[in-house]
Motif scaffolding. Structure first.
Motif, PDB file in Angstrom:
ATOM      1  N   ALA A   1       1.505   5.750   7.849  1.00  0.00           N
ATOM      2  CA  ALA A   1       0.437   5.544   8.829  1.00  0.00           C
ATOM      3  C   ALA A   1      -0.796   4.916   8.180  1.00  0.00           C
ATOM      4  O   ALA A   1      -1.424   4.020   8.745  1.00  0.00           O
ATOM      5  CB  ALA A   1       0.068   6.879   9.483  1.00  0.00           C
ATOM      6  N   LEU A   2      -1.149   5.373   6.984  1.00  0.00           N
ATOM      7  CA  LEU A   2      -2.305   4.802   6.280  1.00  0.00           C
ATOM      8  C   LEU A   2      -2.046   3.347   5.910  1.00  0.00           C
ATOM      9  O   LEU A   2      -2.935   2.497   6.040  1.00  0.00           O
ATOM     10  CB  LEU A   2      -2.598   5.618   5.013  1.00  0.00           C
ATOM     11  N   ALA A   3      -0.846   3.067   5.442  1.00  0.00           N
ATOM     12  CA  ALA A   3      -0.521   1.685   5.084  1.00  0.00           C
ATOM     13  C   ALA A   3      -0.577   0.768   6.300  1.00  0.00           C
ATOM     14  O   ALA A   3      -1.084  -0.353   6.229  1.00  0.00           O
ATOM     15  CB  ALA A   3       0.887   1.637   4.458  1.00  0.00           C
TER      16      ALA A   3
ATOM     17  N   ALA B   1       1.931   9.417  -6.001  1.00  0.00           N
ATOM     18  CA  ALA B   1       2.424  10.746  -5.665  1.00  0.00           C
ATOM     19  C   ALA B   1       3.506  11.203  -6.637  1.00  0.00           C
ATOM     20  O   ALA B   1       3.567  12.381  -7.020  1.00  0.00           O
ATOM     21  CB  ALA B   1       2.956  10.771  -4.236  1.00  0.00           C
ATOM     22  N   GLN B   2       4.362  10.286  -7.056  1.00  0.00           N
ATOM     23  CA  GLN B   2       5.458  10.618  -7.964  1.00  0.00           C
ATOM     24  C   GLN B   2       5.023  10.628  -9.426  1.00  0.00           C
ATOM     25  O   GLN B   2       5.784  11.071 -10.285  1.00  0.00           O
ATOM     26  CB  GLN B   2       6.597   9.621  -7.763  1.00  0.00           C
ATOM     27  N   GLY B   3       3.810  10.136  -9.697  1.00  0.00           N
ATOM     28  CA  GLY B   3       3.316  10.115 -11.069  1.00  0.00           C
ATOM     29  C   GLY B   3       3.778   8.935 -11.890  1.00  0.00           C
ATOM     30  O   GLY B   3       3.493   8.862 -13.084  1.00  0.00           O
TER      31      GLY B   3
ATOM     32  N   ILE C   1       0.840  -1.207   0.000  1.00  0.00           N
ATOM     33  CA  ILE C   1       0.000   0.000   0.000  1.00  0.00           C
ATOM     34  C   ILE C   1       0.871   1.251   0.000  1.00  0.00           C
ATOM     35  O   ILE C   1       0.636   2.192  -0.775  1.00  0.00           O
ATOM     36  CB  ILE C   1      -0.936   0.002   1.223  1.00  0.00           C
ATOM     37  N   GLU C   2       1.882   1.263   0.846  1.00  0.00           N
ATOM     38  CA  GLU C   2       2.762   2.438   0.927  1.00  0.00           C
ATOM     39  C   GLU C   2       3.491   2.657  -0.394  1.00  0.00           C
ATOM     40  O   GLU C   2       3.661   3.790  -0.847  1.00  0.00           O
ATOM     41  CB  GLU C   2       3.776   2.234   2.057  1.00  0.00           C
ATOM     42  N   ARG C   3       3.884   1.573  -1.022  1.00  0.00           N
ATOM     43  CA  ARG C   3       4.596   1.676  -2.298  1.00  0.00           C
ATOM     44  C   ARG C   3       3.701   2.256  -3.389  1.00  0.00           C
ATOM     45  O   ARG C   3       4.136   3.076  -4.199  1.00  0.00           O
ATOM     46  CB  ARG C   3       5.079   0.280  -2.697  1.00  0.00           C
ATOM     47  N   GLN C   4       2.442   1.858  -3.417  1.00  0.00           N
ATOM     48  CA  GLN C   4       1.522   2.377  -4.430  1.00  0.00           C
ATOM     49  C   GLN C   4       1.186   3.845  -4.178  1.00  0.00           C
ATOM     50  O   GLN C   4       1.031   4.631  -5.115  1.00  0.00           O
ATOM     51  CB  GLN C   4       0.247   1.534  -4.461  1.00  0.00           C
TER      52      GLN C   4
END
Length: 277
Positions: free
Chosen positions: A268-270, A242-244, A234-237
């Protein structure tokens, strides 16, 4: 009486001086307002005479953008949630999908339960989500290693079948119930930043609540449920949006949201969604 007549007489120069002065002020104001001052723009190049006059009148005299070559239109996905598409997904053959899924086990695990935190678990995901992502890989809207080649080998019906298979598998993501149990701390004033973003968002930054699309509670067609998914994935996606580097979100919803998040908020969301239910 004679003095009054002299005031308005033809030989009195003051009326002509007054009119001339008024005309001069008008001319100078027009030149300054419509020609001189309007040519200068903050942080931009000086306008030409015609463009400056048009700008003063509240219209644009710049025809250059209309003549410029337009960049190619890029659509983030070619999937449209029409009735025929939804019917095709709903009619997916899970038995045939199980045969196709043999090729997926090497990365996504047996029956779609991934053991790698960088590879998503597919078991229990809504079939519409898998169908969309496979179509995006096949059409070049999303790119990631071997997935593009794997998706190229599948037809739209194959995608519906394998999506039906993974969607029916247990042991992965929890079953979607659509229920939203009221709990305290789910507001803009929540102390936990993850809970605040999930259930309330951040209106000041234009961030909608994650739960509006990803649950818990309501779910949007094509938006994956995140509860129980690998936190690292999740954090990676989120970082990719964010980076496009990932651009297959309809209306750029994820890109616009992820760009507003800090690295700490992404983590935190991940962690919130990635906890084992």
């Amino acid at each position: 009486m004679a003095r009054d007549q002299d005031t308005y007489g033809l030989d009195n120069p003051w009326p002509r001086i007054g009119w001339a002065a008024t005309a001069g002020v008008v001319v100078i104001s027009v030149v300054l307002g419509f020609v001189v001052l309007s040519r200068y723009q903050q942080n931009d190049s000086t306008l030409g005479l015609f463009s400056a006059i048009c700008r003063s009148l509240g219209i644009t005299g710049d025809s250059a953008p209309a003549a410029e070559e337009k960049p190619p239109l890029r659509t983030p996905t070619q999937v449209a949630w029409t009735r025929s598409t939804l019917d095709q997904i709903a009619a997916g053959d899970a038995q045939h999908g199980a045969f196709i899924a043999i090729n997926c086990a090497a990365c996504h695990g047996e029956a779609g339960v991934s053991s790698s935190s960088l590879v998503p678990t597919l078991a229990g995901i809504d079939p519409a989500v898998i169908y969309k992502q496979l179509d995006d890989y096949r059409k070049g809207k999303r790119s990631w290693g071997a997935m593009a080649g794997m998706a190229q080998a599948l037809s739209a019906q194959d995608s519906a079948d394998v999506a039906a298979y993974f969607g029916a598998q247990a042991g992965g993501l929890p079953t979607l119930t659509g229920e939203r149990v009221p709990e305290s701390g789910r507001s803009l004033w929540a102390s936990d930043p993850a809970k605040r973003l999930v259930f309330a968002g951040d209106p000041q930054r234009g961030i909608p609540p994650c739960s509006a699309c990803h649950g818990p509670g309501s779910f949007k067609i094509g938006a994956p449920a995140l509860k129980g998914q690998h936190a690292a994935y999740i954090e990676r996606q989120l970082a990719a949006f964010a980076q496009g580097s990932r651009q297959n979100d309809i209306y750029e919803q994820m890109r616009a949201t992820a760009r507003q998040l800090t690295p700490g908020e992404m983590q935190a969301l991940a962690a919130f969604y990635g906890r084992t239910p």
